[in-house]
Design a protein around this motif. Structure first.
Motif, PDB file in Angstrom:
ATOM      1  N   LEU A 139       0.828  -1.208   0.000  1.00  0.00           N
ATOM      2  CA  LEU A 139       0.000   0.000   0.000  1.00  0.00           C
ATOM      3  C   LEU A 139       0.861   1.257   0.000  1.00  0.00           C
ATOM      4  O   LEU A 139       0.552   2.233  -0.698  1.00  0.00           O
ATOM      5  CB  LEU A 139      -0.935  -0.007   1.209  1.00  0.00           C
ATOM      6  CG  LEU A 139      -2.109  -0.992   1.160  1.00  0.00           C
ATOM      7  CD1 LEU A 139      -2.925  -0.901   2.440  1.00  0.00           C
ATOM      8  CD2 LEU A 139      -3.005  -0.723  -0.043  1.00  0.00           C
ATOM      9  N   SER A 155       0.958   4.007  -2.929  1.00  0.00           N
ATOM     10  CA  SER A 155       0.679   5.411  -2.617  1.00  0.00           C
ATOM     11  C   SER A 155       1.824   6.312  -3.067  1.00  0.00           C
ATOM     12  O   SER A 155       1.594   7.386  -3.635  1.00  0.00           O
ATOM     13  CB  SER A 155       0.449   5.568  -1.108  1.00  0.00           C
ATOM     14  OG  SER A 155       0.299   6.919  -0.756  1.00  0.00           O
ATOM     15  N   HIS A 178      -5.746   2.503   5.287  1.00  0.00           N
ATOM     16  CA  HIS A 178      -4.978   2.982   4.138  1.00  0.00           C
ATOM     17  C   HIS A 178      -3.728   3.704   4.649  1.00  0.00           C
ATOM     18  O   HIS A 178      -3.772   4.877   4.984  1.00  0.00           O
ATOM     19  CB  HIS A 178      -5.826   3.894   3.231  1.00  0.00           C
ATOM     20  CG  HIS A 178      -6.403   5.075   3.923  1.00  0.00           C
ATOM     21  ND1 HIS A 178      -7.381   4.990   4.889  1.00  0.00           N
ATOM     22  CD2 HIS A 178      -6.122   6.401   3.810  1.00  0.00           C
ATOM     23  CE1 HIS A 178      -7.685   6.193   5.318  1.00  0.00           C
ATOM     24  NE2 HIS A 178      -6.934   7.078   4.697  1.00  0.00           N
ATOM     25  N   ASP A 231      -1.653   4.777   9.440  1.00  0.00           N
ATOM     26  CA  ASP A 231      -3.080   5.099   9.498  1.00  0.00           C
ATOM     27  C   ASP A 231      -3.538   4.843  10.928  1.00  0.00           C
ATOM     28  O   ASP A 231      -3.598   3.702  11.372  1.00  0.00           O
ATOM     29  CB  ASP A 231      -3.853   4.224   8.508  1.00  0.00           C
ATOM     30  CG  ASP A 231      -5.309   4.630   8.379  1.00  0.00           C
ATOM     31  OD1 ASP A 231      -5.682   5.680   8.909  1.00  0.00           O
ATOM     32  OD2 ASP A 231      -6.080   3.881   7.742  1.00  0.00           O
TER      33      ASP A 231
END
Length: 227
Positions: free
Chosen positions: A61, A65, A189, A194
């Motif tokens: 992730l 990103s 996320h 997070d």
């Protein structure tokens, strides 16, 4: 940007005004200088910047990103084309229209997006379009020096959001404005971390030092119903 920085940045060590001299920003009192990273003044220790860079490369992730933030046009296209959210309320650009043209505006956690040429982008990483590299927990601005702050979908990624909100309150001028959006029901996320989600009541507590002009959903409800 240069005029804004010259008149409003402060030293994080002694809290005095910085001056721009010989290509760098230096404190007139203690002599501390801001590091320049990719031509941007950076108010972070080298090890903190390196740790954040390492975190960005950890896990799928974060790598995704990071790739999208390096390609903001692709990111925006995917976000608006594929997102199941219905966008409601005022957008940051609509918020800007409420402010005078000479207003000093800072976008905290901007990433690589630039809402408007007259907005100062601040982020903990020197993405393209970032003007100042700094930790939101300790903002490098003088007290009562900023007309408005924008922070969108950032607060949930900050370790101590209450401290960040206190910093925003400190740097805003009396009657200054804050545009803040964050998440309630949304999947994990990382970016690169997070931490939090807020209800309406939780946001009211987080922002209790502010006079609330408007507090309502800005996106939904489709994305929540699909979870």
């Amino acid at each position: 940007m240069a005029e804004f920085v010259f008149s409003n940045l402060r030293c994080l060590r002694c809290r005095k005004r910085l001056i721009f001299r010989e290509g760098k920003y230096s404190c007139s009192a203690c002599g501390t200088s801001a590091t320049m990273v990719r031509g941007k003044p950076a108010f972070l220790a080298d090890q903190d910047l390196q740790k954040f860079k390492t975190d960005l490369g950890t896990g799928f992730l974060n790598r995704l990103s990071t790739f999208l933030k390096k390609n903001p046009a692709l990111y925006n296209a995917l976000f608006y084309l594929l997102s199941p959210a219905l966008f409601l309320g005022k957008s940051p650009r609509a918020f800007l229209k409420l402010l005078p043209s000479e207003a000093l505006i800072v976008d905290i956690g901007s990433g690589s997006k630039k809402i408007s040429p007259n907005v100062i982008n601040l982020d903990i990483y020197p993405w393209d379009n970032v003007d100042i590299v700094s930790d939101a927990h300790d903002l490098p601005f003088l007290d009562n020096s900023v007309d408005a702050v924008i922070t969108t979908w950032t607060m949930e990624h900050l370790k101590y959001p209450g401290k960040v909100v206190s910093e925003i309150y400190r740097v805003l001028k009396p009657r200054g404005y804050l545009y803040l959006s964050t998440n309630f029901i949304i999947p994990y996320h990382s970016s690169p971390h997070d931490y939090y989600r807020w209800t309406r009541e939780g946001l009211a507590v987080l922002l209790e030092d502010f006079e609330l002009v408007e507090l309502k959903p800005t996106a939904g409800p489709t994305c929540a119903l699909l979870l």
